[in-house]
Design a protein around this motif. Structure first.
Motif, PDB file in Angstrom:
ATOM      1  N   ARG A   1      24.499  75.031  61.577  1.00  0.00           N
ATOM      2  CA  ARG A   1      24.761  74.924  63.022  1.00  0.00           C
ATOM      3  C   ARG A   1      23.879  73.823  63.631  1.00  0.00           C
TER       4      ARG A   1
ATOM      5  N   ARG B   1      21.269  84.105  54.009  1.00  0.00           N
ATOM      6  CA  ARG B   1      22.643  83.850  54.466  1.00  0.00           C
ATOM      7  C   ARG B   1      22.605  83.367  55.926  1.00  0.00           C
TER       8      ARG B   1
ATOM      9  N   LEU C   1      23.354  79.452  57.509  1.00  0.00           N
ATOM     10  CA  LEU C   1      24.319  79.225  58.599  1.00  0.00           C
ATOM     11  C   LEU C   1      23.627  78.584  59.802  1.00  0.00           C
TER      12      LEU C   1
ATOM     13  N   PHE D   1      29.503  78.824  50.562  1.00  0.00           N
ATOM     14  CA  PHE D   1      29.909  78.474  51.924  1.00  0.00           C
ATOM     15  C   PHE D   1      30.889  77.324  51.776  1.00  0.00           C
TER      16      PHE D   1
ATOM     17  N   THR E   1      30.305  73.221  62.850  1.00  0.00           N
ATOM     18  CA  THR E   1      30.680  74.390  63.645  1.00  0.00           C
ATOM     19  C   THR E   1      31.235  75.503  62.753  1.00  0.00           C
ATOM     20  N   SER E   2      31.007  76.752  63.200  1.00  0.00           N
ATOM     21  CA  SER E   2      31.312  77.907  62.349  1.00  0.00           C
ATOM     22  C   SER E   2      32.809  78.027  62.045  1.00  0.00           C
ATOM     23  N   ASP E   3      33.675  77.449  62.903  1.00  0.00           N
ATOM     24  CA  ASP E   3      35.115  77.558  62.612  1.00  0.00           C
ATOM     25  C   ASP E   3      35.518  76.785  61.358  1.00  0.00           C
ATOM     26  N   LYS E   4      34.653  75.868  60.914  1.00  0.00           N
ATOM     27  CA  LYS E   4      34.993  75.077  59.717  1.00  0.00           C
ATOM     28  C   LYS E   4      34.294  75.606  58.467  1.00  0.00           C
ATOM     29  N   ILE E   5      33.460  76.644  58.630  1.00  0.00           N
ATOM     30  CA  ILE E   5      32.692  77.170  57.493  1.00  0.00           C
ATOM     31  C   ILE E   5      33.198  78.563  57.144  1.00  0.00           C
ATOM     32  N   HIS E   6      33.439  78.792  55.861  1.00  0.00           N
ATOM     33  CA  HIS E   6      34.018  80.068  55.425  1.00  0.00           C
ATOM     34  C   HIS E   6      33.227  80.591  54.231  1.00  0.00           C
ATOM     35  N   GLU E   7      32.882  81.868  54.284  1.00  0.00           N
ATOM     36  CA  GLU E   7      32.109  82.446  53.182  1.00  0.00           C
ATOM     37  C   GLU E   7      33.039  82.999  52.115  1.00  0.00           C
TER      38      GLU E   7
END
Ligand code: GAP
Length: 402
Positions: free
Chosen positions: A181, A173, A177, A210, A186-192
């Motif tokens: 990166r 996991r 991620l 993801f 960017t992490s704000d656009k990725i959702h688990e």
């Protein structure tokens, strides 16, 4: 964020991606990669392979045949549970045998589990990785590269002791991620999304999707599955070949369990293009540029003679171009600036706009001052800022700025 039509138009205009078989009206669910799209794709594949295969000691590569014995698909459960399979035939006439274009690359790794163990004697945990085409007869291909009938996957089957699966599920996991990166998502656009049991594939005991904020909404980008020993056990039974693993230290023999990080390369490309697409204003004019990480950019540096009709400028620009190109050709890899292009087509403003839309991080312009003092203008894509740099310092400048 841009809308999808704008992205599709840019991808076509700038030679990234075209509709498949376009001159015949296209073929739904197929896309052809042009010169720059292919470069972007290859850069992504190379970064993935470097991080997960060559950069490690526990993952082995394979490039298995797309056509596989149909018994593979019976044993894996795809013939029974998977309706989007592309049937084809091997041989002709009465002797023809049915098989399928593979719907996932994973099975090419399971059938080579024993070969990998016999060739390399790895100790658990270890993995097999593959990048290759997959095919699905999607009923409704849509949203550009998102749902295609022919696409590419980058998958790892990571073999672990049964008791260790949760530990390695968490580990992968983080790795997934981390790679996303690395390529600028960017992490704000990725959702688990924890996939509930009734939505999971037939082989999975746990799946995380993801999801990414695409222009058409939040949708699956890539996934992580715990495939247990489902595939190896089924192939073991169907083929009668022993697919167990023997632990020399503990003298135990067992069938390993599998954690599977899987990336759809075309969806990754769509996510990268979505993220990179930027509109701003420069010098009072609206402009569009792809804010790609330099490692991903199809072209790292574009070299321009200021004017096309001045032979002395063209000659000097060619000299500068060749001096940058030479290391790229492998004579001195440490001095390489990467892929470069020579562009003398149209006025300088048009050329900047073209390179901005391709995502080229630097443009180098040779002008009349260059003939006097051997300096050039280096223009940075993201800011549009320009500075004078001596030709002799160009490689250092560009490398330091990467
Ligand atoms: N081996 C596991 C597997 O194939 P999947 O979730 O069915 O799992 C993996 O597919 C990835 O392949 C997806 O996360 C997605 O990125 C990509 N993918 C699946 N179907 C696709 C399609 N029709 N078009 C483009 N990419 C697709």
């Amino acid at each position: 964020m841009t809308n999808l039509e704008t992205l599709v138009a840019l991808a076509k205009r700038r030679g990234f991606i075209y509709p498949g078989s376009e001159i015949y009206g296209g073929l739904a669910g197929t896309w052809d990669y042009g010169h720059y799209g292919l470069a972007l794709k290859n850069n992504l594949k190379n970064l993935w392979w470097q991080r997960f295969v060559t950069g490690r000691e526990d993952i082995y590569g394979v490039d298995a045949a797309i056509l596989m014995n149909q018994k593979v698909w019976q044993a894996s459960g795809h013939t029974e549970k998977f309706s989007e399979i592309f049937q084809t035939q091997i041989g002709t006439g009465d002797d023809a045998a049915i098989t399928y274009l593979r719907p996932e690359t994973a099975q090419g790794m399971f059938v080579n589990f024993k070969n990998t163990v016999d060739s390399f004697h790895p100790t658990l945990p270890f993995g097999i990785a593959q990048i290759g085409k997959a095919f699905r007869n999607e009923i409704a291909p849509r949203d550009f590269l998102f749902r295609a009938r022919e696409f590419e996957q980058m998958e790892i089957e990571y073999f672990v002791k049964p008791a260790d699966w949760e530990k390695f599920f968490e580990y992968w996991r983080g790795e997934m991620l981390g790679w996303m990166r690395d390529i600028g998502l960017t992490s704000d656009k990725i959702h688990e999304l924890e996939v509930p049991e009734n939505d999971r594939a037939h082989y999975s005991k746990r799946t995380i999707d993801f999801e990414f904020d695409f222009p058409f909404g939040r949708k699956e980008l890539c996934g992580l599955a715990y495939r247990t020993d489902f595939d190896l056990q089924n192939h073991r039974q169907a083929s009668t070949v022993d697919l167990s693993y023997y632990n020399e230290e503990t003298k135990e023999r067992f069938v390993p369990h599998v954690i599977e990080p899987t990336f759809g390369l075309d969806r990754i490309i769509l996510a990268v293009l979505t993220s990179a697409y930027t509109e701003d204003e420069l010098g009072g004019e609206k402009r569009v540029f792809l804010k790609l990480k330099s490692e991903l950019a199809p072209i790292k540096v574009a070299v321009f003679p200021l004017l096309k009709n001045k032979p002395e400028l063209i000659a000097k620009a060619r000299t500068v171009f060749n001096s940058l190109k030479a290391p790229t050709l492998g004579r001195d890899p440490d001095r390489s600036v990467g892929a470069i292009t020579f562009d003398d087509n149209g006025n300088i403003g048009k050329r900047y706009r073209r390179q901005d839309e391709i995502g080229t991080p630097y443009c180098v312009t040779i002008d009349f001052q260059t003939l006097d003092d051997d300096t050039v203008t280096v223009r940075a894509r993201d800011t549009g800022a320009q500075e004078r740099v001596a030709v002799g310092e160009l490689v250092d400048k560009i490398q330091n700025k990467k």
